[in-house]
Design a protein around this motif. Structure first.
Motif, PDB file in Angstrom:
ATOM      1  N   ASP A  76      -5.832  -9.400  -5.755  1.00 44.22           N
ATOM      2  CA  ASP A  76      -5.359  -8.313  -6.614  1.00 44.22           C
ATOM      3  C   ASP A  76      -4.864  -7.129  -5.786  1.00 44.22           C
ATOM      4  O   ASP A  76      -4.130  -6.274  -6.299  1.00 44.22           O
ATOM      5  CB  ASP A  76      -6.473  -7.839  -7.554  1.00 44.22           C
ATOM      6  N   PHE A  77      -5.257  -7.085  -4.524  1.00 45.22           N
ATOM      7  CA  PHE A  77      -4.912  -5.962  -3.661  1.00 45.22           C
ATOM      8  C   PHE A  77      -4.006  -6.367  -2.489  1.00 45.22           C
ATOM      9  O   PHE A  77      -3.185  -5.572  -2.034  1.00 45.22           O
ATOM     10  CB  PHE A  77      -6.185  -5.319  -3.123  1.00 45.22           C
ATOM     11  N   PHE A  78      -4.174  -7.586  -2.004  1.00 44.70           N
ATOM     12  CA  PHE A  78      -3.395  -8.045  -0.852  1.00 44.70           C
ATOM     13  C   PHE A  78      -2.888  -9.465  -1.094  1.00 44.70           C
ATOM     14  O   PHE A  78      -3.667 -10.342  -1.473  1.00 44.70           O
ATOM     15  CB  PHE A  78      -4.240  -8.005   0.425  1.00 44.70           C
ATOM     16  N   THR A  79      -1.600  -9.669  -0.883  1.00 43.74           N
ATOM     17  CA  THR A  79      -0.975 -10.982  -1.024  1.00 43.74           C
ATOM     18  C   THR A  79      -0.591 -11.497   0.357  1.00 43.74           C
ATOM     19  O   THR A  79       0.313 -10.942   1.000  1.00 43.74           O
ATOM     20  CB  THR A  79       0.279 -10.894  -1.912  1.00 43.74           C
ATOM     21  N   ASP A  80      -1.290 -12.518   0.820  1.00 42.19           N
ATOM     22  CA  ASP A  80      -1.038 -13.060   2.166  1.00 42.19           C
ATOM     23  C   ASP A  80      -1.041 -11.952   3.220  1.00 42.19           C
ATOM     24  O   ASP A  80      -0.206 -11.928   4.133  1.00 42.19           O
ATOM     25  CB  ASP A  80       0.308 -13.804   2.208  1.00 42.19           C
ATOM     26  N   GLY A  81      -1.975 -11.035   3.072  1.00 47.35           N
ATOM     27  CA  GLY A  81      -2.116  -9.938   4.026  1.00 47.35           C
ATOM     28  C   GLY A  81      -1.265  -8.729   3.718  1.00 47.35           C
ATOM     29  O   GLY A  81      -1.498  -7.636   4.259  1.00 47.35           O
ATOM     30  N   LYS A  82      -0.244  -8.897   2.855  1.00 45.09           N
ATOM     31  CA  LYS A  82       0.594  -7.765   2.474  1.00 45.09           C
ATOM     32  C   LYS A  82      -0.121  -6.904   1.432  1.00 45.09           C
ATOM     33  O   LYS A  82      -0.804  -7.435   0.551  1.00 45.09           O
ATOM     34  CB  LYS A  82       1.924  -8.251   1.904  1.00 45.09           C
ATOM     35  N   ALA A  83       0.049  -5.589   1.532  1.00 42.27           N
ATOM     36  CA  ALA A  83      -0.557  -4.680   0.561  1.00 42.27           C
ATOM     37  C   ALA A  83       0.214  -4.725  -0.751  1.00 42.27           C
ATOM     38  O   ALA A  83       1.447  -4.627  -0.760  1.00 42.27           O
ATOM     39  CB  ALA A  83      -0.567  -3.263   1.115  1.00 42.27           C
ATOM     40  N   ASN A  84      -0.500  -4.907  -1.864  1.00 45.59           N
ATOM     41  CA  ASN A  84       0.137  -4.909  -3.175  1.00 45.59           C
ATOM     42  C   ASN A  84       0.362  -3.476  -3.639  1.00 45.59           C
ATOM     43  O   ASN A  84      -0.591  -2.707  -3.794  1.00 45.59           O
ATOM     44  CB  ASN A  84      -0.737  -5.640  -4.207  1.00 45.59           C
ATOM     45  N   ALA A  85       1.620  -3.122  -3.871  1.00 40.64           N
ATOM     46  CA  ALA A  85       1.972  -1.780  -4.344  1.00 40.64           C
ATOM     47  C   ALA A  85       2.307  -1.865  -5.826  1.00 40.64           C
ATOM     48  O   ALA A  85       3.351  -2.401  -6.208  1.00 40.64           O
ATOM     49  CB  ALA A  85       3.158  -1.242  -3.555  1.00 40.64           C
ATOM     50  N   ALA A  94       1.821   3.611  -9.559  1.00 39.41           N
ATOM     51  CA  ALA A  94       1.044   3.767 -10.784  1.00 39.41           C
ATOM     52  C   ALA A  94      -0.299   4.420 -10.482  1.00 39.41           C
ATOM     53  O   ALA A  94      -0.695   4.588  -9.324  1.00 39.41           O
ATOM     54  CB  ALA A  94       0.834   2.397 -11.433  1.00 39.41           C
ATOM     55  N   HIS A  95      -1.001   4.797 -11.537  1.00 43.19           N
ATOM     56  CA  HIS A  95      -2.348   5.380 -11.394  1.00 43.19           C
ATOM     57  C   HIS A  95      -3.351   4.237 -11.234  1.00 43.19           C
ATOM     58  O   HIS A  95      -4.170   3.961 -12.118  1.00 43.19           O
ATOM     59  CB  HIS A  95      -2.681   6.242 -12.602  1.00 43.19           C
ATOM     60  N   THR A  96      -3.268   3.565 -10.102  1.00 45.99           N
ATOM     61  CA  THR A  96      -4.132   2.432  -9.784  1.00 45.99           C
ATOM     62  C   THR A  96      -4.728   2.646  -8.403  1.00 45.99           C
ATOM     63  O   THR A  96      -4.329   3.575  -7.688  1.00 45.99           O
ATOM     64  CB  THR A  96      -3.321   1.120  -9.772  1.00 45.99           C
ATOM     65  N   PRO A  97      -5.657   1.793  -7.972  1.00 49.45           N
ATOM     66  CA  PRO A  97      -6.046   1.818  -6.560  1.00 49.45           C
ATOM     67  C   PRO A  97      -4.825   1.479  -5.710  1.00 49.45           C
ATOM     68  O   PRO A  97      -3.939   0.739  -6.150  1.00 49.45           O
ATOM     69  CB  PRO A  97      -7.109   0.714  -6.465  1.00 49.45           C
ATOM     70  N   HIS A  98      -4.778   2.004  -4.504  1.00 47.78           N
ATOM     71  CA  HIS A  98      -3.636   1.763  -3.622  1.00 47.78           C
ATOM     72  C   HIS A  98      -4.080   0.946  -2.408  1.00 47.78           C
ATOM     73  O   HIS A  98      -4.826   1.435  -1.554  1.00 47.78           O
ATOM     74  CB  HIS A  98      -3.027   3.083  -3.162  1.00 47.78           C
ATOM     75  N   ALA A  99      -3.640  -0.291  -2.358  1.00 46.95           N
ATOM     76  CA  ALA A  99      -3.889  -1.129  -1.186  1.00 46.95           C
ATOM     77  C   ALA A  99      -2.988  -0.649  -0.055  1.00 46.95           C
ATOM     78  O   ALA A  99      -1.800  -0.401  -0.267  1.00 46.95           O
ATOM     79  CB  ALA A  99      -3.608  -2.590  -1.512  1.00 46.95           C
ATOM     80  N   MET A 100      -3.555  -0.501   1.141  1.00 42.96           N
ATOM     81  CA  MET A 100      -2.814   0.096   2.254  1.00 42.96           C
ATOM     82  C   MET A 100      -2.981  -0.722   3.535  1.00 42.96           C
ATOM     83  O   MET A 100      -3.982  -1.428   3.706  1.00 42.96           O
ATOM     84  CB  MET A 100      -3.330   1.523   2.518  1.00 42.96           C
ATOM     85  N   ARG A 101      -1.986  -0.605   4.419  1.00 39.06           N
ATOM     86  CA  ARG A 101      -2.072  -1.133   5.773  1.00 39.06           C
ATOM     87  C   ARG A 101      -2.098   0.053   6.741  1.00 39.06           C
ATOM     88  O   ARG A 101      -1.121   0.821   6.822  1.00 39.06           O
ATOM     89  CB  ARG A 101      -0.875  -2.041   6.064  1.00 39.06           C
ATOM     90  N   LYS A 102      -3.198   0.229   7.432  1.00 35.64           N
ATOM     91  CA  LYS A 102      -3.393   1.395   8.297  1.00 35.64           C
ATOM     92  C   LYS A 102      -2.288   1.545   9.334  1.00 35.64           C
ATOM     93  O   LYS A 102      -1.827   2.655   9.632  1.00 35.64           O
ATOM     94  CB  LYS A 102      -4.749   1.297   8.995  1.00 35.64           C
ATOM     95  N   SER A 103      -1.838   0.432   9.897  1.00 35.94           N
ATOM     96  CA  SER A 103      -0.884   0.478  11.005  1.00 35.94           C
ATOM     97  C   SER A 103       0.461   1.057  10.612  1.00 35.94           C
ATOM     98  O   SER A 103       1.206   1.552  11.465  1.00 35.94           O
ATOM     99  CB  SER A 103      -0.688  -0.923  11.585  1.00 35.94           C
ATOM    100  N   VAL A 104       0.795   1.026   9.320  1.00 33.15           N
ATOM    101  CA  VAL A 104       2.121   1.479   8.895  1.00 33.15           C
ATOM    102  C   VAL A 104       2.309   2.968   9.193  1.00 33.15           C
ATOM    103  O   VAL A 104       3.257   3.374   9.869  1.00 33.15           O
ATOM    104  CB  VAL A 104       2.350   1.190   7.401  1.00 33.15           C
TER     105      VAL A 104
END
Length: 322
Positions: free
Chosen positions: A150-159, A203-213
């Motif tokens: 729900d938050f990460f797809t194959d390691g990618k952050a879901n926005a 959206a007003h949802t949790p935000h999945a993030m990649r720190k390195s970006v």
């Protein structure tokens, strides 16, 4: 087992704390910031217990979370006291209270800060933060079981959000009657920073993030970090760091865009709303079996009776029974 560790980061402030109020007054310019809801009005800082439900919701519905960081300004919400009424110690992941001084190390001259956009700009600097992490405001909750996917797809952050043309938003910003600095304006500023013809409206949802970006971006453009953290209170020139991270992450193949329609429920202030507005909204949420996220924005602006209805619904969703 997770393929990779995932931490949760929550920003929190108790604006009713007398010391924090006095600090806001002391560091305001002429006091005008404190009268504007979009800049420094009380509702931006008020806390009526949202943090407890927020943390509890992740413990209940996101068991893959490794650690929980609560970023705050020399305050302590005493979350564990609340959690231990409903969970065992073994169920609660490590909760780390983190002062602004930690993430602003080397930039202490910009403290104290009363500006969520500035604080969010520095979250990637949390020591030992996992590469994959979830950022959540304290008014955003999980209301159903979630999976890592729900938050990460194959390691990618879901926005979660949707695309919006930047030029139309800029035009509307110029002609609209009110002059408040809005959530959308900060997102538009992110697109302007990237010279993009469109911007991603989160959206007003949790935000999945990649720190390195953001870490890599600010290494190359430290001036863009400075400009966003140099305002103690919100300023119309600021950009939304989550949106900037998503725009950069899309370019780098580290972010996956997800249409947010039907993925979350939102309950917030609404001018001239009907007396039974909250009851009808909650009833609609109760019959929605799809949305996993709930944002209860500005809970402090509801009446005591409305707050009781909302909190009863949240307690039911989270199955919190002593």
């Amino acid at each position: 087992m997770n393929e990779f560790p995932v931490d949760l980061v929550i920003t929190w402030v108790d604006g009713q704390d007398a010391r924090h109020k006095a600090k806001r007054v002391r560091f305001s310019n002429d006091g005008s910031e404190l009268t504007l809801d979009d800049i420094g009005g009380d509702t931006r800082f008020n806390s009526v217990g949202e943090i407890y439900y927020c943390v509890a919701s992740y413990i209940r519905f996101a068991p893959f979370i490794r650690r929980i960081y609560i970023v705050t300004d020399a305050q302590d919400p005493k979350v564990e006291d609340f959690l231990l009424r409903y969970f065992t110690k073994e169920q609660i992941p490590p909760i780390i209270l983190l002062d602004h001084k930690v993430i602003f190390k080397g930039y202490e001259n910009f403290l104290p800060v009363f500006n969520s956009l500035a604080i969010e700009t520095m979250l990637w600097r949390i020591p030992d933060l996992s590469e994959h992490f979830i950022y959540s405001n304290d008014d955003v909750l999980l209301v159903r079981p979630t999976k890592l996917e729900d938050f990460f797809t194959d390691g990618k952050a879901n926005a979660y959000g949707y695309w919006h043309l930047a030029w139309t938003a800029r035009f509307l910003r110029k002609i609209r009657l009110h002059k408040k600095f809005s959530f959308r304006d900060s997102m538009l500023n992110s697109a302007i920073l990237r010279n993009s013809s469109k911007f991603y409206r989160i959206a007003h949802t949790p935000h999945a993030m990649r720190k390195s970006v953001l870490q890599q971006y600010y290494t190359r453009h430290p001036e863009h970090l400075i400009t966003n953290i140099s305002h103690r209170f919100r300023h119309p020139s600021q950009y939304n760091p989550q949106v900037l991270s998503y725009l950069l992450g899309i370019e780098a193949g580290k972010v996956e865009t997800i249409d947010s329609k039907g993925k979350y429920n939102y309950l917030g202030p609404k001018p001239d709303r009907a007396p039974d507005y909250v009851e009808k909204m909650i009833d609609g949420f109760t019959h929605d079996d799809n949305s996993k996220f709930l944002c209860v924005n500005s809970l402090d602006q509801n009446t005591a009776e409305e707050r009781e209805i909302i909190e009863k619904y949240i307690m039911h969703c989270l199955n919190l029974h002593e």
